[in-house]
Design a protein around this motif. Structure first.
Motif, PDB file in Angstrom:
ATOM      1  N   ALA A 131      14.050  -7.918   6.705  1.00 21.00           N
ATOM      2  CA  ALA A 131      14.486  -7.704   8.087  1.00 21.00           C
ATOM      3  C   ALA A 131      15.891  -7.123   8.144  1.00 21.00           C
ATOM      4  O   ALA A 131      16.220  -6.362   9.058  1.00 21.00           O
ATOM      5  N   ALA A 132      16.736  -7.471   7.169  1.00 20.45           N
ATOM      6  CA  ALA A 132      18.087  -6.915   7.134  1.00 20.45           C
ATOM      7  C   ALA A 132      18.065  -5.409   6.926  1.00 20.45           C
ATOM      8  O   ALA A 132      18.991  -4.701   7.317  1.00 20.45           O
ATOM      9  N   LEU A 133      16.973  -4.901   6.339  1.00 22.06           N
ATOM     10  CA  LEU A 133      16.853  -3.473   6.083  1.00 22.06           C
ATOM     11  C   LEU A 133      16.057  -2.746   7.153  1.00 22.06           C
ATOM     12  O   LEU A 133      16.397  -1.623   7.532  1.00 22.06           O
ATOM     13  N   LEU A 134      15.000  -3.394   7.646  1.00 30.70           N
ATOM     14  CA  LEU A 134      14.083  -2.715   8.560  1.00 30.70           C
ATOM     15  C   LEU A 134      14.035  -3.325   9.952  1.00 30.70           C
ATOM     16  O   LEU A 134      13.370  -2.773  10.837  1.00 30.70           O
ATOM     17  N   GLY A 135      14.712  -4.452  10.139  1.00 34.94           N
ATOM     18  CA  GLY A 135      14.582  -5.151  11.406  1.00 34.94           C
ATOM     19  C   GLY A 135      13.433  -6.149  11.342  1.00 34.94           C
ATOM     20  O   GLY A 135      12.571  -6.069  10.463  1.00 34.94           O
ATOM     21  N   PRO A 136      13.389  -7.103  12.274  1.00 34.98           N
ATOM     22  CA  PRO A 136      12.356  -8.147  12.248  1.00 34.98           C
ATOM     23  C   PRO A 136      10.960  -7.593  12.514  1.00 34.98           C
ATOM     24  O   PRO A 136      10.803  -6.580  13.195  1.00 34.98           O
ATOM     25  N   SER A 137       9.974  -8.251  11.960  1.00 34.89           N
ATOM     26  CA  SER A 137       8.575  -7.865  12.156  1.00 34.89           C
ATOM     27  C   SER A 137       7.709  -9.117  12.086  1.00 34.89           C
ATOM     28  O   SER A 137       7.999 -10.046  11.323  1.00 34.89           O
ATOM     29  N   GLU A 138       6.654  -9.127  12.885  1.00 37.80           N
ATOM     30  CA  GLU A 138       5.716 -10.248  12.839  1.00 37.80           C
ATOM     31  C   GLU A 138       4.675 -10.054  11.742  1.00 37.80           C
ATOM     32  O   GLU A 138       3.950 -10.991  11.414  1.00 37.80           O
ATOM     33  N   ARG A 139       4.584  -8.863  11.179  1.00 43.30           N
ATOM     34  CA  ARG A 139       3.605  -8.580  10.135  1.00 43.30           C
ATOM     35  C   ARG A 139       4.157  -9.039   8.787  1.00 43.30           C
ATOM     36  O   ARG A 139       5.270  -8.663   8.407  1.00 43.30           O
ATOM     37  N   PRO A 140       3.414  -9.844   8.040  1.00 48.39           N
ATOM     38  CA  PRO A 140       3.935 -10.341   6.757  1.00 48.39           C
ATOM     39  C   PRO A 140       4.040  -9.238   5.718  1.00 48.39           C
ATOM     40  O   PRO A 140       3.229  -8.310   5.678  1.00 48.39           O
ATOM     41  N   LEU A 141       5.071  -9.331   4.894  1.00 46.77           N
ATOM     42  CA  LEU A 141       5.235  -8.427   3.763  1.00 46.77           C
ATOM     43  C   LEU A 141       4.117  -8.694   2.763  1.00 46.77           C
ATOM     44  O   LEU A 141       3.897  -9.835   2.355  1.00 46.77           O
ATOM     45  N   THR A 142       3.429  -7.622   2.338  1.00 48.09           N
ATOM     46  CA  THR A 142       2.298  -7.780   1.428  1.00 48.09           C
ATOM     47  C   THR A 142       2.508  -6.913   0.193  1.00 48.09           C
ATOM     48  O   THR A 142       2.562  -5.682   0.284  1.00 48.09           O
ATOM     49  N   PHE A 143       2.632  -7.545  -0.957  1.00 51.27           N
ATOM     50  CA  PHE A 143       2.754  -6.824  -2.217  1.00 51.27           C
ATOM     51  C   PHE A 143       1.384  -6.343  -2.670  1.00 51.27           C
ATOM     52  O   PHE A 143       0.361  -6.995  -2.420  1.00 51.27           O
ATOM     53  N   ASP A 144       1.383  -5.197  -3.352  1.00 50.47           N
ATOM     54  CA  ASP A 144       0.136  -4.552  -3.761  1.00 50.47           C
ATOM     55  C   ASP A 144      -0.048  -4.675  -5.265  1.00 50.47           C
ATOM     56  O   ASP A 144       0.637  -3.983  -6.031  1.00 50.47           O
ATOM     57  N   GLY A 145      -0.976  -5.527  -5.678  1.00 46.29           N
ATOM     58  CA  GLY A 145      -1.375  -5.562  -7.074  1.00 46.29           C
ATOM     59  C   GLY A 145      -0.282  -5.985  -8.032  1.00 46.29           C
ATOM     60  O   GLY A 145       0.730  -6.563  -7.640  1.00 46.29           O
ATOM     61  N   PRO A 146      -0.427  -5.647  -9.315  1.00 45.20           N
ATOM     62  CA  PRO A 146       0.524  -6.104 -10.333  1.00 45.20           C
ATOM     63  C   PRO A 146       1.801  -5.270 -10.336  1.00 45.20           C
ATOM     64  O   PRO A 146       1.852  -4.180  -9.767  1.00 45.20           O
ATOM     65  N   LEU A 147       2.834  -5.799 -10.992  1.00 45.84           N
ATOM     66  CA  LEU A 147       4.118  -5.120 -11.152  1.00 45.84           C
ATOM     67  C   LEU A 147       4.277  -4.720 -12.605  1.00 45.84           C
ATOM     68  O   LEU A 147       4.260  -5.572 -13.502  1.00 45.84           O
ATOM     69  N   ASP A 148       4.427  -3.414 -12.859  1.00 42.70           N
ATOM     70  CA  ASP A 148       4.608  -2.894 -14.216  1.00 42.70           C
ATOM     71  C   ASP A 148       5.942  -3.376 -14.769  1.00 42.70           C
ATOM     72  O   ASP A 148       7.002  -3.081 -14.215  1.00 42.70           O
ATOM     73  N   LEU A 149       5.906  -4.103 -15.877  1.00 41.77           N
ATOM     74  CA  LEU A 149       7.110  -4.644 -16.483  1.00 41.77           C
ATOM     75  C   LEU A 149       7.632  -3.788 -17.626  1.00 41.77           C
ATOM     76  O   LEU A 149       8.641  -4.145 -18.247  1.00 41.77           O
ATOM     77  N   THR A 150       6.989  -2.680 -17.903  1.00 42.35           N
ATOM     78  CA  THR A 150       7.357  -1.887 -19.075  1.00 42.35           C
ATOM     79  C   THR A 150       8.353  -0.780 -18.763  1.00 42.35           C
ATOM     80  O   THR A 150       8.938  -0.204 -19.679  1.00 42.35           O
ATOM     81  N   LYS A 151       8.552  -0.464 -17.491  1.00 44.63           N
ATOM     82  CA  LYS A 151       9.481   0.614 -17.140  1.00 44.63           C
ATOM     83  C   LYS A 151       9.935   0.440 -15.699  1.00 44.63           C
ATOM     84  O   LYS A 151       9.359  -0.320 -14.927  1.00 44.63           O
ATOM     85  N   GLY A 152      10.992   1.182 -15.353  1.00 43.19           N
ATOM     86  CA  GLY A 152      11.445   1.230 -13.966  1.00 43.19           C
ATOM     87  C   GLY A 152      11.933  -0.104 -13.436  1.00 43.19           C
ATOM     88  O   GLY A 152      12.413  -0.963 -14.189  1.00 43.19           O
TER      89      GLY A 152
END
Length: 322
Positions: A131-152
């Motif tokens: 919310a500090a970046l985009l403002g408040p929202s009633e829609r929950p933040l949803t992560f998509d699938g796994p997080l690559d730990l090998t780069k980036g």
């Protein structure tokens, strides 16, 4: 080796005890073991997140349903887990972490011998960070699938988390109390926002948006005084805005404070200098050049940001040159 050993909650071969003790930290869940259980849970609480080390020994089914009040990042050290979180289905391994959404039903099967570091993140804190970046929202933040730990960003986040664990095992827990602890937690949350999720396009647009005049003036003043001590009041005066107003502008557009931005820029310059250091350069020379007079604290924040110490960076540079 079992991590966070000084923060052990339990070790047991009893399935019911393991279920109850883990549920006390996380949430009620179904737990079934296929084989001889040898479970342990080590737990270091912070303000908005906690570090955890868990293993069960046997192949284990864990079905908590919706987590509710927290997101959960699971970083396998060995073994792996089959993950179901809502419609997402994938396998988490030492090369890719699982990020479990609290508003979607979860079901997991850990392989025998799986060892994981888990970061439990307050849902309220995660939503406040966004919310500090985009403002408040009633829609929950949803992560998509796994997080690559090998780069980036995933690799950087993994290094930071394992550094937190290593510092804790060395007797200096970096989360729990103090201003630096809160900043470290904020960095973890910011790192999670670099993972794939349903607000990435909005964050990209926000980062690419034109900067307000006050922000441009403040950043220009900070850039011109990176090697000098400055105060919030001086930055605000140069930007033509009140200190409180300047704080709000930086929170909205940069996700940090003016002095946090100043420190991060100095840290980036020190990192660049270490990467390009000529023979004979000392870490203290670089730290002092950019206004870091407390060398122990400089080393801590540097390692938290870049995953290795200033001395290691310098030695790697010297080694590459040789």
């Amino acid at each position: 080796m079992r991590l966070l050993q000084d923060h052990a909650l339990f070790q047991t071969r009893d399935l019911d005890e393991a279920r109850e003790r883990v549920a006390a930290v996380f949430c009620p869940h179904r737990l079934e073991a296929d084989g001889a259980l040898d479970a342990c849970h080590h737990h270091l609480p912070g303000h908005d997140l906690s570090l955890n080390y868990i293993e069960y020994g046997a192949r284990t089914l864990i079905a908590p349903g919706e987590l509710g009040r927290f997101y959960l990042l699971q970083v396998p050290l060995s073994g792996g887990a089959e993950i179901v979180n809502g419609a997402a289905r994938y396998v988490s391994t030492p090369g890719q972490a699982a990020i479990l959404n609290p508003h979607l039903p979860t079901r997991m099967t850990w392989e025998a011998g799986t060892r994981q570091v888990l970061v439990q993140v307050s849902r309220a804190a995660m939503e406040a960070q966004l919310a500090a970046l985009l403002g408040p929202s009633e829609r929950p933040l949803t992560f998509d699938g796994p997080l690559d730990l090998t780069k980036g960003p995933g690799a950087a986040l993994r290094r930071l988390i394992l550094w937190l664990v290593a510092e804790t095992d060395a007797g200096s827990p970096p989360i729990g109390r103090g201003l630096m602890a809160r900043q470290i937690e904020s960095t973890i949350l910011a790192g999670l926002l670099e993972a794939p999720h349903d607000r990435q396009s909005a964050l990209s647009r926000q980062r690419a948006a034109p900067r307000p005049r006050h922000l441009r003036l403040a950043e220009g003043f900070i850039e011109a005084h990176l090697d000098q001590p400055i105060t919030l009041e001086e930055v605000a005066q140069a930007a033509g805005i009140s200190p409180r107003g300047l704080q709000m502008v930086f929170r909205q557009h940069r996700g940090t404070t003016p002095l946090g931005f100043w420190r991060d820029q100095r840290l980036a310059r020190a990192h660049a200098d270490l990467l390009q250091a000529p023979p004979g350069t000392r870490v203290t020379d670089v730290a002092l050049r950019w206004g870091f007079t407390h060398f122990g604290r400089f080393s801590e924040v540097y390692r938290a940001r870049y995953g290795l110490s200033p001395r290691d960076t310098l030695q790697a540079r010297i080694g590459a040159g040789m």
